[in-house]
Every structure is written in structure tokens, then in C-alpha cells.
Write a protein that holds these residues in place. Sequence first.
Motif, mmCIF file in Angstrom:
data_model
loop_
_atom_site.group_PDB
_atom_site.id
_atom_site.type_symbol
_atom_site.label_atom_id
_atom_site.label_comp_id
_atom_site.label_asym_id
_atom_site.label_seq_id
_atom_site.Cartn_x
_atom_site.Cartn_y
_atom_site.Cartn_z
ATOM 1 N N GLN A 233 -19.935 14.758 41.622
ATOM 2 C CA GLN A 233 -19.195 16.005 41.780
ATOM 3 C C GLN A 233 -18.676 16.161 43.201
ATOM 4 O OE1 GLN A 233 -17.445 18.118 39.983
ATOM 5 N NE2 GLN A 233 -19.077 19.381 39.076
ATOM 6 N N ARG A 303 -28.279 21.352 42.060
ATOM 7 C CA ARG A 303 -27.637 21.446 40.743
ATOM 8 C C ARG A 303 -26.740 22.680 40.675
ATOM 9 N NH1 ARG A 303 -31.450 21.225 35.631
ATOM 10 N NH2 ARG A 303 -30.659 19.111 35.315
ATOM 11 N N TYR A 304 -27.234 23.803 41.169
ATOM 12 C CA TYR A 304 -26.441 25.033 41.148
ATOM 13 C C TYR A 304 -25.171 24.878 41.985
ATOM 14 C CZ TYR A 304 -24.959 29.754 42.312
ATOM 15 O OH TYR A 304 -24.202 30.879 42.506
ATOM 16 N N CYS A 307 -22.561 22.675 40.283
ATOM 17 C CA CYS A 307 -21.844 23.386 39.217
ATOM 18 C C CYS A 307 -20.803 24.339 39.800
ATOM 19 C CB CYS A 307 -22.830 24.172 38.358
ATOM 20 S SG CYS A 307 -23.961 23.172 37.375
ATOM 21 N N HIS A 311 -16.550 23.960 39.748
ATOM 22 C CA HIS A 311 -15.734 24.994 39.099
ATOM 23 C C HIS A 311 -14.750 25.612 40.090
ATOM 24 C CE1 HIS A 311 -14.721 28.185 36.250
ATOM 25 N NE2 HIS A 311 -14.771 29.008 37.284
ATOM 26 N N GLY A 343 -19.941 19.450 35.353
ATOM 27 C CA GLY A 343 -20.558 20.762 35.273
ATOM 28 C C GLY A 343 -21.311 20.963 33.972
ATOM 29 N N LEU A 346 -24.497 18.981 34.073
ATOM 30 C CA LEU A 346 -25.481 19.631 34.939
ATOM 31 C C LEU A 346 -26.045 20.900 34.316
ATOM 32 C CD1 LEU A 346 -23.581 19.088 38.280
ATOM 33 C CD2 LEU A 346 -25.945 18.376 37.885
ATOM 34 N N GLY A 348 -24.541 24.000 33.962
ATOM 35 C CA GLY A 348 -23.973 25.282 34.342
ATOM 36 C C GLY A 348 -24.873 26.053 35.290
ATOM 37 N N PRO A 349 -24.304 26.977 36.053
ATOM 38 C CA PRO A 349 -25.075 27.682 37.083
ATOM 39 C C PRO A 349 -26.092 28.675 36.539
ATOM 40 C CG PRO A 349 -22.828 28.538 36.971
ATOM 41 C CD PRO A 349 -22.870 27.335 36.082
ATOM 42 N N THR A 352 -29.384 27.101 35.522
ATOM 43 C CA THR A 352 -30.037 26.561 36.706
ATOM 44 C C THR A 352 -30.668 27.662 37.542
ATOM 45 O OG1 THR A 352 -28.449 24.738 36.743
ATOM 46 C CG2 THR A 352 -29.685 25.150 38.761
#
Length: 378
Positions: A233, A303-304, A307, A311, A343, A346, A348-349, A352
Motif C-alpha cells: 500500500q 493496518r489502520y 487502510c 483510501h 484495503g 487489510l 478496512g479501518p 481494525t
Amino acid sequence: MDFQLNEDQRAIADMAGGLFADFCTDERMRAFDTASQPFMADLWGQCVETGLHGLAIPEEAGGLGLGMTELMLVLEAQGRALAPVPLWRHQLAAATLARFGGAAGVETAQAAASNSLLITLALDGLASSRPVGLRLTRSGDGFRLDGVASAVPLGAEVCRALLLAQGEAGVCLVSVDLRAPAGIDKVPGVFTNGEPVADLRFDGFALGADAVLPPAALAWLEPRAIAALAALQLGVSAEQVRRTVGYVSERRQFDRAIGSFQAVQMSLADAHIAIEALRSALWQLVYRLDVGLPTAPEALATRYLACETGHSVGHKAQHVHGGIGVDLTYPIHRYLYWSRALGLALGGPAATLERLGDWLADNDTLGWKYDLEENPTL
């Protein structure tokens, strides 16, 4: 303290960047889009020849035995080029089997390192609130596998897969031979970025006891998978911004380059800040992985950010490009497809943040717990 790469790491990064740039020009990527191939075979051959496919596979299994820092550098370069090769899943799956799969796992990892066997993995069930689709139950001296593993990358093309399954003691990793003649139904499809995937449906599929990996395997693999996806990413987003800066420097409106407009400059500045925040979090994560420190909150934070960065940067790049950004003859759309696919992988936020919040609630090392009745404004 020296935060610079060492000479070997710089050489790996330069080699990977040059290799991917040579094979993944815009013209070759357009041709690959219509080639109906699962991945770029000639580029994969070069990855095998140079050892990039086995960076993280232990030396005793035939790999180079390097750390996540080196793999991160290669994956960032892969993301910049959108190189369609199965680098991270193949070698992290092999590395997991070499460490936790016993003698059979080492043998499988050796085959992966020699490129006589391709392996994939799917951890999507950990990245979201959806229940794991596979059920593992005891059957005689072994196990029985039932259910569906959805959208497994290269699930119809590779020989073996590491999949999540819900067992009696919780979620675990199982090693599945996808060449088995019975018990598996493969439904092929295509993911957001054009990568081949397959729904794998299992009905009474027999597994030996050694095919179920211990709980430590999943705890070892998950933060490394997060780091790999975040590195991709990072590369995708950085190249999106680089190409967008080049575009706004040339595109003119009202007799001015649109890059001179304050709104455009601020939008791209925000994108740059997001990328550098992700880079810092990722570097901390891979450092802690390589030196053996705990990584639970660092992995979730990375991870957050991965994402969110994918985006926001993708949105800003497409917005600034305007109509040409959705023209399939113009290359920027591929970066949006990849950032969205990463995303999704992973998780998505929102999911997470929920996991990170649970971790913070269970690990109150700084004493940040309050009684809401005594502190109603907090």
C-alpha cells in the motif's frame, strides 16, 4: 542512532526497483490486462532467479533467511510498479510452514524455495468481523474440513494454501493440498485489481494431524502479513502521488498549471503526510518484528493507517485527475484498483479500530481507565 539502510538492504531495494520498473512499464501493463494470465510469468522467473521469491524463507529451507525489513523494501517497490507476481504470500506461507509445520512443513518450504511449488494464503477472516468460513472437526486420527474459504488469491492456480479454520480451541491455520482429487470445489473469479481468486468449497475434506498448525503459527504470521500488505500500500500510494504531481504540473486551466492552485497543493500535501505517517508506522513494525519485540498494537495501528492512506490518497489522486482518471487507457486507474484491493485485504479501518480498542482495554499499562460515573465528561 543510525536509521539508514545498510549496504545489502540498499542493494536489494535497488535491484527490486530496477527489475519491476523494467518489466512493468505502462505499455506492458496494458498488454498484461488482456493476457488472461494469473501473474506475469517472465517477471516471476526473474524473481526466482534473483532470489526475491525466497527472501523471508529460512536458510534451512533453501531461502535467504532475511528479515521483514528486506521484504518490506521489495514489496514497496512492487507496489510502485504494480508488479503482478505472488511474492509475499508465497514466501510468508513457506516461512510459516518451515517454522511450525514440522518435517512436512520444511519439505514444502524447500519446494517453494526451489519454485517447484507455489503456495498462497488467505487471512481475510482475521481482518474483519465476519466469521471464519471453514470448520475443522476431528475425524479419527486426523481432521475433517468443511465450509468455504472465499476469494483465496490464486486459489485455482497454486498447489497449496494456508487457510483459516474454526476449530474446537479457536481459529487456527491449516495447510491444504489444493491438488487433492476430491473434497474441494473451486469457483474461480477476479478480484478488484484483476488478481485471480477462487472460492474454495470443502466437503468432508480429510486432513492429517500434521496439517493443522499450532496457535503460535497464526500469531507469528498475522503481523507479518499486515506488514507485507502495508508495504504494498505504501508503494502504491507513493507512486499515485508521484504520478499525480507530474500530471498537475503539466495540466493547464485558466492559463495556469493546475498544480499552482492552492486547493490542489493542499490536497497533495495531505496525501504526502498520510504516506509518511504510514511509512513511519511500518518501519517501526518491521523493526520490532525483526528484533523479536511484541507487535500487537503496532500491527493494528499500521493496518489502520494502511487502510486510511490507501483510501484517502486514491480519492485525492482520482479527484485531481478528473475525467481522465477513469479512462482505462490512462494508467492511474490501476493504482486506485490496487489500493482498494489492498484495503479490502487489510479489512478496512473500522474493524481494525475495534480490535485495537479491545487490545487497549485489555492492556491498560498506563492506567488510562476511568469510571464514567465519576468522570462523566470523559
